[in-house]
Design a protein around this motif. Structure first.
Motif, short mmCIF file in Angstrom:
data_model
loop_
_atom_site.label_atom_id
_atom_site.label_comp_id
_atom_site.label_asym_id
_atom_site.label_seq_id
_atom_site.Cartn_x
_atom_site.Cartn_y
_atom_site.Cartn_z
N UNK A 1 -4.33 8.90 -3.38
CA UNK A 1 -4.46 10.30 -3.54
C UNK A 1 -3.14 10.96 -2.97
N UNK A 2 -2.90 12.28 -3.44
CA UNK A 2 -1.79 12.99 -2.97
C UNK A 2 -2.33 14.20 -2.23
N UNK A 3 -1.91 14.30 -1.00
CA UNK A 3 -2.51 15.60 -0.26
C UNK A 3 -1.65 16.81 -0.54
N UNK A 4 -1.97 18.00 -0.23
CA UNK A 4 -1.16 19.24 -0.40
C UNK A 4 0.01 19.20 0.19
N UNK A 5 0.42 18.31 1.31
CA UNK A 5 1.54 17.98 1.98
C UNK A 5 2.53 17.22 1.15
N UNK A 6 2.11 16.74 0.07
CA UNK A 6 3.02 15.88 -0.57
C UNK A 6 3.11 14.42 -0.03
N UNK A 7 2.00 13.98 0.68
CA UNK A 7 1.96 12.58 1.19
C UNK A 7 1.18 11.77 0.47
N UNK A 8 1.34 10.58 0.08
CA UNK A 8 0.82 9.85 -0.92
C UNK A 8 -0.09 8.65 0.15
N UNK A 9 -1.19 8.83 -0.19
CA UNK A 9 -2.07 7.70 0.64
C UNK A 9 -2.92 6.79 -0.42
N UNK A 10 -3.01 5.46 -0.04
CA UNK A 10 -3.39 4.38 -0.97
C UNK A 10 -4.56 3.87 -0.08
N UNK A 11 -5.41 3.24 -0.77
CA UNK A 11 -6.50 2.18 -0.16
C UNK A 11 -7.05 1.19 -1.17
N UNK A 12 -7.74 0.23 -0.85
CA UNK A 12 -8.55 -0.67 -1.84
C UNK A 12 -7.97 -2.23 -1.94
N UNK A 13 -7.90 -2.78 -2.81
CA UNK A 13 -7.52 -4.02 -3.08
C UNK A 13 -5.76 -4.06 -3.13
N UNK A 14 -5.15 -5.01 -2.55
CA UNK A 14 -3.92 -4.96 -2.49
C UNK A 14 -3.14 -6.54 -2.72
N UNK A 15 -3.98 -7.40 -3.49
CA UNK A 15 -3.65 -8.79 -3.65
C UNK A 15 -1.85 -8.94 -4.22
N UNK A 16 -1.56 -8.13 -4.87
CA UNK A 16 -0.14 -8.10 -5.47
C UNK A 16 0.76 -6.92 -4.63
N UNK A 17 0.42 -6.31 -3.67
CA UNK A 17 1.05 -5.21 -3.09
C UNK A 17 1.20 -3.97 -3.70
N UNK A 18 0.15 -3.88 -4.68
CA UNK A 18 0.13 -2.67 -5.42
C UNK A 18 -0.22 -1.42 -4.48
N UNK A 19 -0.63 -1.42 -3.48
CA UNK A 19 -0.72 -0.28 -2.64
C UNK A 19 0.50 0.47 -2.12
N UNK A 20 1.60 -0.28 -2.07
CA UNK A 20 2.88 0.25 -1.68
C UNK A 20 3.32 0.37 -0.40
N UNK A 21 2.17 -0.54 0.50
CA UNK A 21 2.51 -0.02 1.98
C UNK A 21 3.42 -1.32 2.61
N UNK A 22 3.91 -2.35 1.77
CA UNK A 22 4.63 -3.30 2.23
C UNK A 22 4.06 -4.74 2.63
N UNK A 23 2.72 -4.56 2.14
CA UNK A 23 1.81 -5.73 2.74
C UNK A 23 1.09 -6.20 1.60
N UNK A 24 0.25 -7.26 1.59
CA UNK A 24 -0.82 -7.78 0.58
C UNK A 24 -2.12 -7.83 1.21
N UNK A 25 -2.47 -6.79 2.27
CA UNK A 25 -3.64 -6.85 2.86
C UNK A 25 -4.30 -5.74 2.29
N UNK A 26 -5.82 -5.99 1.86
CA UNK A 26 -6.55 -4.93 1.34
C UNK A 26 -6.93 -4.01 2.48
N UNK A 27 -7.09 -2.85 2.06
CA UNK A 27 -7.22 -1.63 3.03
C UNK A 27 -8.59 -0.91 2.52
N UNK A 28 -9.26 -0.87 3.60
CA UNK A 28 -10.65 0.01 3.47
C UNK A 28 -10.75 1.32 3.87
#
Length: 70
Positions: free
Chosen positions: A13-40
């Motif tokens: 999700x992109x907030x009104x201030x232009x920040x991108x927030x991601x969560x969920x499955x992250x097996x391949x690093x698809x969340x873009x947070x530099x980890x492969x940890x799933x995020x709730x």
């Protein structure tokens, strides 16, 4: 929120201030947070974002300058 997208097991999700927030499955690093940890809970991964698209194993973001990030 100005933009929301969902992939196979993750969400972004992109907030009104232009920040991108991601969560969920992250097996391949698809969340873009530099980890492969799933995020709730959402984690901020970028600034200056105008659009986001998630797929099965990727996240793509368009920044305010027109650069595509994957």
């Amino acid at each position: 929120m100005t933009a929301v997208s969902a992939g196979a097991g993750s969400t972004g999700a992109v907030r009104e201030d232009g920040t991108l927030w991601t969560w969920g499955e992250n097996l391949f690093g698809q969340l873009g947070d530099g980890t492969v940890q799933n995020r709730t809970l959402p984690a901020q991964v970028m600034d200056g974002v105008t659009a986001v698209a998630l797929g099965g194993y990727h996240t793509a973001a368009l920044d305010a300058e027109g650069t595509l990030w994957m």
